[in-house]
Design an enzyme around this catalytic site. Sequence first.
Site, PDB file in Angstrom:
ATOM      1  N   SER A 101       6.164 -13.430  12.446  1.00  0.00           N
ATOM      2  CA  SER A 101       6.031 -12.387  12.204  1.00  0.00           C
ATOM      3  C   SER A 101       6.401 -11.987  13.707  1.00  0.00           C
ATOM      4  CB  SER A 101       4.477 -13.268  13.230  1.00  0.00           C
ATOM      5  OG  SER A 101       3.341 -12.338  13.479  1.00  0.00           O
ATOM      6  N   HIS A 105       4.148  -3.153  19.969  1.00  0.00           N
ATOM      7  CA  HIS A 105       3.623  -2.113  20.357  1.00  0.00           C
ATOM      8  C   HIS A 105       4.252  -1.369  21.684  1.00  0.00           C
ATOM      9  CE1 HIS A 105      -0.629  -3.919  19.517  1.00  0.00           C
ATOM     10  NE2 HIS A 105       0.309  -4.954  19.669  1.00  0.00           N
ATOM     11  N   HIS A 115       4.150  -3.603  12.382  1.00  0.00           N
ATOM     12  CA  HIS A 115       3.031  -5.314  12.026  1.00  0.00           C
ATOM     13  C   HIS A 115       4.201  -5.643  10.741  1.00  0.00           C
ATOM     14  CE1 HIS A 115       1.269  -8.291   9.897  1.00  0.00           C
ATOM     15  NE2 HIS A 115       1.151  -8.798  10.497  1.00  0.00           N
ATOM     16  N   ARG A 119       5.862 -15.120   4.912  1.00  0.00           N
ATOM     17  CA  ARG A 119       5.549 -16.546   4.768  1.00  0.00           C
ATOM     18  C   ARG A 119       5.710 -16.862   3.500  1.00  0.00           C
ATOM     19  NH1 ARG A 119       1.079 -13.411   5.436  1.00  0.00           N
ATOM     20  NH2 ARG A 119      -0.236 -13.478   3.988  1.00  0.00           N
ATOM     21  N   HIS A 153       5.819   4.419   3.590  1.00  0.00           N
ATOM     22  CA  HIS A 153       5.540   3.788   2.541  1.00  0.00           C
ATOM     23  C   HIS A 153       6.364   4.371   1.024  1.00  0.00           C
ATOM     24  CE1 HIS A 153       1.068   2.859   2.501  1.00  0.00           C
ATOM     25  NE2 HIS A 153       1.158   3.353   3.608  1.00  0.00           N
ATOM     26  N   GLY A 267      -1.822 -24.452  16.316  1.00  0.00           N
ATOM     27  CA  GLY A 267      -0.084 -24.085  16.341  1.00  0.00           C
ATOM     28  C   GLY A 267      -0.560 -23.801  18.170  1.00  0.00           C
TER      29      GLY A 267
END
Length: 310
Positions: A101, A105, A115, A119, A153, A267
């Site tokens: 992950s 910023h 972001h 997974r 994109h 977690g």
Amino acid sequence: MTETIEKIDHLTCIATVKAFLLDMQNQICRFLEQEDGKAQFLQDEWFHKEGGGGLTRVLTGDVIEKAGVNFSHVCGSELPKAATVKRPELANAGFQALGISVVVHPRNPYVPTAHFNVRFIVVEKENHPLWWFGGGFDLTPYYGADEDCRHWHNMAKQACEPFGANVYDKFKQWADKYFYLPHRQEPRGIGGIFYDDLNEWGFEKCFAFMRDVSEHFIKAYQPIVARRKHQVFGEAQRNFQLYRRGRYVEFNLLYDRGTLFGLQSNGRTESILMSLPPAVAWQYNWQPEDGSEEKKLYEEYLRVREWSND
């Protein structure tokens, strides 16, 4: 997720995916350190109480105000509600979840927040392993730039093209729907691609897609950071950035599946919440001025557009 699940040697597959994810964590950290120019990532190793753990890396620098690049491989005796709400038959099943992950910023308001997440989840259900992949990447600009949005994109589309003619369109639409704040009635940013419960292609093709998405995240984001990081900004732009970061916080705490999965699976809280920005502001009932660059973000960028065709 389809009902027909390919049987796999899940332990071998877990080891293969884990090796890739750890290498990708290194690649992403290297590129962010290079773009920042001075700061280096701090690493924190942690362990999950039911098994597994992770490597959390956090960078605080001049160009990158805060970046988190988190690898995790956790085991559990029961899937969290975030993973079983649409699959109640998987309740009370043991699982292993691996992933990266990433949230970046930047300090400069003209550099968008980014972001990325991929997974792989394996569920032990009556000695029959079920598995699926998920992930994607999305971009959250504060001051829109068509060049950046098209590039982002186009890289997402390029990652999807080897896997089918309609894959990008499907996963872009999923991202447009997923990265949306219903209580604000606005998108978080300009989207990208998002996918989940992916296993119908078989393990090898799904894993290849994970690799392509991961590599194209770097290709998508690095040129944008390099192009915008030296752009001059003032207090007004910084204040707007802090205000819009509030939307990021709201989404992550209310809707983000990864955040909910991590918290519900007990977690490590520090690692799960690494995605939150270091500084943020909320202003009561604030509205951008007509004709301003801030208003332009709402009018031209915070809406669904077919950027790869623009």
